[in-house]
Write a protein that holds these residues in place. Structure first.
Motif, PDB file in Angstrom:
ATOM      1  N   ALA A 110      -4.825   2.439  -2.438  1.00 56.27           N
ATOM      2  CA  ALA A 110      -4.121   1.935  -3.633  1.00 56.27           C
ATOM      3  C   ALA A 110      -2.878   1.414  -3.129  1.00 56.27           C
ATOM      4  N   THR A 111      -2.308   0.360  -4.059  1.00 55.32           N
ATOM      5  CA  THR A 111      -1.074  -0.291  -3.965  1.00 55.32           C
ATOM      6  C   THR A 111      -0.329   0.745  -4.855  1.00 55.32           C
ATOM      7  N   LEU A 131       0.656  -1.171   0.179  1.00 52.46           N
ATOM      8  CA  LEU A 131       0.091  -0.002  -0.025  1.00 52.46           C
ATOM      9  C   LEU A 131       0.818   1.223   0.071  1.00 52.46           C
ATOM     10  N   THR A 132       0.157   2.220  -0.602  1.00 52.75           N
ATOM     11  CA  THR A 132       1.033   3.552  -0.632  1.00 52.75           C
ATOM     12  C   THR A 132       1.146   4.309   0.601  1.00 52.75           C
ATOM     13  N   GLY A 179       0.859   4.383  -9.399  1.00 50.89           N
ATOM     14  CA  GLY A 179       2.209   4.778 -10.219  1.00 50.89           C
ATOM     15  C   GLY A 179       3.085   5.416  -9.245  1.00 50.89           C
ATOM     16  N   VAL A 180       3.404   5.120  -8.029  1.00 55.00           N
ATOM     17  CA  VAL A 180       4.159   5.658  -7.017  1.00 55.00           C
ATOM     18  C   VAL A 180       5.352   4.700  -7.076  1.00 55.00           C
ATOM     19  N   SER A 181       6.333   5.350  -6.942  1.00 45.31           N
ATOM     20  CA  SER A 181       7.554   4.523  -6.675  1.00 45.31           C
ATOM     21  C   SER A 181       7.764   3.872  -5.276  1.00 45.31           C
ATOM     22  N   GLY A 182       8.051   2.578  -5.244  1.00 44.69           N
ATOM     23  CA  GLY A 182       8.153   1.826  -4.093  1.00 44.69           C
ATOM     24  C   GLY A 182       9.536   2.167  -3.475  1.00 44.69           C
TER      25      GLY A 182
END
Length: 344
Positions: free
Chosen positions: A333-334, A41-42, A339-342
């Motif tokens: 959101a994951t 998760l974000t 569209g977030v860099s992990g």
């Protein structure tokens, strides 16, 4: 006492002891599935603190990798107590029945919380016209009545809720809860009593004295946690214990309310501490003995709001937190979806 104890039990308690001591374990894989999704998760891992743990707890004890809170229930058990004859409460005993009506009419604090947050409220009256024995002069219940009331409490989860919040109502029940906790964990009346419904200093002294007299009278009969419940407790405490036991066997997680509900749960803990693994403690009550009881059992409450109302209000508010935690877990959101860099 623990599950390996060889102390003899009165006959009515044999099956109940087995149910408490040997309850099913939680589902570790369901919990692990929650932890795996949580890592996607974000947010930074662990950044939601105990909210993350609550969802994992629900998964473990419901046995589902995606837990639900579609049918959460607040169960309020109401009983009356002979010890009110000792002047231990600021209110007369007939307030118990009056408040039960207020619950069902929608006018009480617990009613409003449940309506606002879509929690199902069920109220269980326990022979309000027949108070339990005055614990300063006789046992609250005999062993057969205590066992039968525990069994009655087990039926409270018949609607198969996916979460049960345990609460109570009963004029005089903070006195019997203090006596029960003293019987289980030791100490004197002064160690465990609080102001309850708002007694003055003289009332507080009467409560402590009543607990000490009860402990002295029943000392020889406090041979095991269930017998201690019968002699020092009350019907609503026995029924709450039954609901806690049944929830474990039906894979239903539990949130315990305040001082009196914690005293009921402490009976199971005294048999084997793992008996409460499926329980969260909703809040730390302002009733002075509650923090002491939680510490004795090694339990960390979710909330500390200075409340001491009872009725299941602290547990219900904790259920609102649980609903929020679950919603975050299932709807955030994951990293890939957003569209977030992990983390690298």
């Amino acid at each position: 006492m623990n599950a390996s104890s060889t102390s003899p039990l009165p006959a009515p308690y044999a099956d109940i002891f087995e149910l408490i001591a040997f309850g099913p374990e939680g589902n570790a894989e369901a919990e692990a599935a929650v932890r795996r999704r949580d890592a996607l998760l974000t947010k930074p891992q662990g950044s939601l603190g105990r909210l993350e743990d609550i969802v994992a707890f629900l998964a473990r004890w419901q046995g589902k990798p995606t837990p639900t809170l579609d049918n959460p229930m607040v169960a309020v058990f109401a009983g009356n107590h002979g010890v009110t004859a000792q002047g231990v409460s600021a209110y007369p005993a007939d307030v118990t029945a009056q408040m039960v009506k207020n619950f069902t009419d929608g006018g009480a604090a617990i009613s409003r919380i449940c309506i606002q947050h879509e929690l199902n409220l069920r109220v269980f009256e326990l022979a309000l016209e027949l108070p339990t024995g005055d614990i300063t002069v006789e046992p609250a219940m005999d062993d057969r009545m205590c066992a039968a009331t525990i069994a009655y409490g087990m039926e409270a989860i018949a609607g198969r809720p996916d979460l049960v919040c345990i609460g109570e109502m009963g004029i005089g029940n903070t006195t019997v809860a203090a006596a029960l906790l003293a019987g289980l964990f030791g100490g004197t009346g002064a160690d465990w009593v609080g102001r309850g419904t708002g007694v003055d200093d003289a009332g507080l002294a009467r409560k402590a004295e009543a607990v000490d007299r009860a402990l002295a009278l029943h000392r020889a009969g406090l041979t095991d946690p269930l017998s201690t419940l019968a002699r020092l407790g009350g019907r609503e405490l026995a029924a709450m214990l039954g609901a806690i036991i049944a929830a474990r066997h039906h894979k239903i997680p539990v949130i315990i309310d305040g001082f009196v509900a914690t005293a009921a749960a402490a009976v199971a803990h005294a048999i084997t501490p793992s008996a409460l693994d499926h329980c969260l403690f909703g809040h730390r009550s302002a009733e002075s003995g509650h923090a002491r009881a939680l510490e004795a059992m090694g339990k960390a409450p979710l909330l500390d709001l200075g409340m001491r109302l009872g009725e299941g209000t602290g547990a219900a508010l904790a259920a609102v937190i649980a609903k929020t935690a679950l919603n975050l877990h299932t709807s955030m959101a994951t990293f890939d979806q957003a569209g977030v860099s992990g983390r690298e």
